[in-house]
Write a protein that holds these residues in place. Structure first.
Motif, PDB file in Angstrom:
ATOM      1  N   CYS A 135       0.827  -1.146  -0.083  1.00 27.31           N
ATOM      2  CA  CYS A 135      -0.083   0.051  -0.162  1.00 27.31           C
ATOM      3  C   CYS A 135       0.913   1.100   0.314  1.00 27.31           C
ATOM      4  O   CYS A 135       0.173   2.202   0.071  1.00 27.31           O
ATOM      5  N   ASP A 162      -7.206   5.547   1.116  1.00 20.74           N
ATOM      6  CA  ASP A 162      -8.192   6.094   1.653  1.00 20.74           C
ATOM      7  C   ASP A 162      -8.016   6.538   3.286  1.00 20.74           C
ATOM      8  O   ASP A 162      -9.146   6.999   3.838  1.00 20.74           O
ATOM      9  N   ASN A 200      -5.112   4.851  -4.818  1.00 22.50           N
ATOM     10  CA  ASN A 200      -6.143   4.013  -4.058  1.00 22.50           C
ATOM     11  C   ASN A 200      -6.074   4.105  -2.602  1.00 22.50           C
ATOM     12  O   ASN A 200      -6.163   3.210  -1.721  1.00 22.50           O
ATOM     13  N   LYS A 238      -6.523   9.226  -4.706  1.00 19.49           N
ATOM     14  CA  LYS A 238      -7.427   8.571  -5.662  1.00 19.49           C
ATOM     15  C   LYS A 238      -6.854   7.879  -6.450  1.00 19.49           C
ATOM     16  O   LYS A 238      -7.211   6.485  -6.528  1.00 19.49           O
ATOM     17  N   LYS A 239      -5.638   8.256  -6.994  1.00 20.67           N
ATOM     18  CA  LYS A 239      -4.954   7.681  -8.110  1.00 20.67           C
ATOM     19  C   LYS A 239      -4.028   6.390  -7.517  1.00 20.67           C
ATOM     20  O   LYS A 239      -3.987   5.366  -8.257  1.00 20.67           O
TER      21      LYS A 239
END
Length: 67
Positions: free
Chosen positions: A15, A57, A55, A52-53
């Motif tokens: 991530c 959150d 991912n 957003k690009k």
């Protein structure tokens, strides 16, 4: 705050979250790397085009590229 010593900082390969311990608090992975580039701090992921690009959150420190 920018990292003081890039070589001592680990980043999650899954991530891209900057990790302080031996596993990622975001995704739970222990697949970490000290070979990364680009540093960003996401404050408001809902209104961030970069978040957003990528991912992302959750707010926090992230690396742009992890090898």
């Amino acid at each position: 705050m920018a990292p003081r010593n890039k070589k001592s900082i680990k980043v999650c390969r899954n991530c891209h979250h900057v990790v302080d311990g031996e596993s990622c608090v975001t995704c739970g992975s222990s697949n970490l790397s000290d070979d990364w580039g680009g540093y960003l701090y996401i404050v408001d992921p809902k209104n961030s085009d970069i978040a957003k690009k990528m991912n992302i959150d959750m707010p926090g420190r992230y690396a742009l590229k992890v090898r």
